[in-house]
Design an enzyme around this catalytic site. Structure first.
Site, PDB file in Angstrom:
ATOM      1  N   LYS A   1      -8.667  34.101  58.999  1.00 11.05           N
ATOM      2  CA  LYS A   1      -9.823  34.131  59.898  1.00 11.05           C
ATOM      3  C   LYS A   1     -10.118  32.723  60.433  1.00 11.05           C
ATOM      4  O   LYS A   1      -9.976  31.733  59.698  1.00 11.05           O
ATOM      5  CB  LYS A   1     -11.031  34.680  59.115  1.00 11.05           C
ATOM      6  CG  LYS A   1     -12.307  34.849  59.915  1.00 11.05           C
ATOM      7  CD  LYS A   1     -13.396  35.472  59.024  1.00 11.05           C
ATOM      8  CE  LYS A   1     -14.681  35.743  59.754  1.00 11.05           C
ATOM      9  NZ  LYS A   1     -15.676  36.440  58.893  1.00 11.05           N
TER      10      LYS A   1
ATOM     11  N   SER B   1     -17.405  40.538  60.723  1.00 10.78           N
ATOM     12  CA  SER B   1     -16.931  39.568  61.695  1.00 10.78           C
ATOM     13  C   SER B   1     -15.453  39.210  61.525  1.00 10.78           C
ATOM     14  O   SER B   1     -14.866  38.543  62.370  1.00 10.78           O
ATOM     15  CB  SER B   1     -17.783  38.291  61.608  1.00 10.78           C
ATOM     16  OG  SER B   1     -17.661  37.691  60.332  1.00 10.78           O
TER      17      SER B   1
ATOM     18  N   SER C   1     -18.732  41.483  56.287  1.00  5.30           N
ATOM     19  CA  SER C   1     -17.676  41.150  57.248  1.00  5.30           C
ATOM     20  C   SER C   1     -16.245  41.388  56.795  1.00  5.30           C
ATOM     21  O   SER C   1     -15.312  41.200  57.571  1.00  5.30           O
ATOM     22  CB  SER C   1     -17.828  39.691  57.696  1.00  5.30           C
ATOM     23  OG  SER C   1     -18.999  39.560  58.472  1.00  5.30           O
TER      24      SER C   1
END
Length: 435
Positions: free
Chosen positions: A37, A114, A138
């Site tokens: 990420k 996210s 997330s």
């Protein structure tokens, strides 16, 4: 920046080879590929935090986050950095600047955020596993939406050094995989766990009130769990529980976050809604402390939904923060007492299937409220939670979550690995019966 072949999952593709070893074949993650990420420090690269203005105003990292280094030391190959929701402030997975990664399980639906790109990269089989972060959901949400496994560890047990903070009281480094064996192997490295034997759960509590928030027939999930537990460990450890009532009676500090609104009672569990309110208040307060100055100075271009949330955070005062801390402590004690040694709670990960792309924020309000009341249980308690894919219902992905007490991460990972083959059989039966 994104192409059709990579489902829009990557911000930047590159290859980072594993740390050289005299016997690479013996390394636990040898030859496995992974993605990271866009929130983790990687030496020589700028962490973009999902926003072009952040990317523009920050320098390249001078070191690599320990979580990423651990993967490379264990023999895995990194294939790049993945798209994420701006400033980690959404569970939807849509990014106004970099595009929305395509959900491989349901292309007309959001991928969840996210950690959107990290989940999509795994779901689309572009990598074997990936790293994400989970503050308010997330990792758990995108895992559910993309039909893969996602693990949120106990708070504080995996290093968040070299990870851009969102809200430190809840931030965790999580990971995704398509199978429970890889999930466990990655977990053993990140958690620095020895090889442990499977421990039988002492009790499996099915939170019946939480399943009333589910938009699909709860029997589709609870029957799979109950039959699998019964087959492996015997049905006598299965127990129903009303989690909302238990939390309300054992966490007195929640009272000041309770609302008297009974209008939408069918959609909510009062105590868990209050839990979510407390969590999001503390999250906003910590986000402001972390990033308020940067937002005020740079005035970044933020996408819809994100800009409103960030503005709310910047307007948050320190009022009731002490009460939030009391809620955390009381909930941890209450749930630890409920579970005892080696107990498990079963809840829906999210209230239903992934919403359609570009759904108006207002029409998602009820869904989001219900989602956060479920997600805040592990969020506030700091307990570990795993998202397990359970096939499809009406052609859309279904999942369930198992939660164990703080520090029981190895126990939970082993349990999922042992349980999943039976669960898979039960899913096939459920899909044939169409319930």
């Amino acid at each position: 920046m994104t192409g059709t072949t990579d489902y829009g999952a990557f911000m930047e593709k590159f290859i980072l080879r594993p740390v050289p070893s005299s016997s690479p074949a013996q390394l636990p993650l040898n030859r496995l590929t992974f993605a990271v990420k866009d929130i983790f420090d990687m030496e020589g690269y700028v962490s973009g935090f999902g926003n072009p203005d952040w990317l523009r105003t920050h320098a390249a990292a001078t070191s690599t986050a320990p979580a990423v280094s651990a993967m490379l030391k264990a023999g895995a190959i990194c294939l790049g950095r993945t798209v994420m929701d701006e400033m980690a402030y959404s569970i939807n997975g849509e990014n106004a600047h970099y595009g929305t990664p395509v959900n491989p399980c349901a292309p007309d639906r959001v991928p969840g955020g996210s950690s959107s790109g990290s989940a999509v990269a795994v779901g689309a089989e572009l990598v074997d596993f990936s790293l994400g972060t989970d503050t308010g959901g997330s990792v758990r949400v995108p895992a559910s939406y993309c039909g893969i496994f996602g693990f949120r560890p106990s708070h504080g047990v995996v290093s968040t050094e070299g990870v851009i903070p969102m809200a430190q009281s809840f931030d965790t480094v999580g990971w995704f995989s398509r199978d429970p064996v890889t999930l466990n192997h990655v977990g053993q490295i990140l958690l620095q766990l020895p090889d442990e034997k499977l421990v039988h759960p002492s009790q499996v509590l099915i939170a019946e009130d939480c399943f009333k928030l589910f938009s699909i027939p709860s029997i589709r999930v609870t029957n799979v769990i109950a039959a699998s537990i019964e087959k492996l460990f015997g049905g006598n450890i299965l127990q129903p529980v009303n989690l909302g009532d238990y939390v309300e009676s054992k966490v007195p500090s929640l009272k000041q976050f309770m609302e008297n609104d009974t209008e939408n009672e069918e959609f909510s569990i009062k105590s868990l809604t209050a839990l979510s309110t407390a969590m999001r208040l503390l999250q906003r307060f910590e986000f402001k402390n972390n990033h308020g100055e940067w937002v005020s100075t740079v005035k970044p271009n933020l996408g819809p939904g994100i800009s409103e949330r960030v503005l709310d955070a910047l307007n948050t005062s320190g009022e009731h923060i002490d009460a939030c801390e009391s809620v955390k402590t009381q909930l941890q004690e209450a749930l630890a007492a409920l579970l005892g040694e080696n107990g498990i709670i079963v809840i829906p990960t999210v209230p239903g299937p992934p919403p359609k792309l570009q759904t108006e924020t207002t029409s998602l309000e009820t869904f989001r409220a219900r989602a956060f009341s479920l997600l805040s249980i592990a969020g506030v308690s700091g307990f570990c939670q795993v998202t397990i894919p359970l096939g499809k219902y009406d052609s859309l992905p279904v999942s369930v979550s198992l939660m164990a007490k703080h520090g029981s991460d190895g126990f939970l990972l082993n349990l999922v690995e042992a349980l999943y083959p039976t669960m898979k059989e039960q899913v096939e039966i459920a899909e044939k019966l169409s319930y």
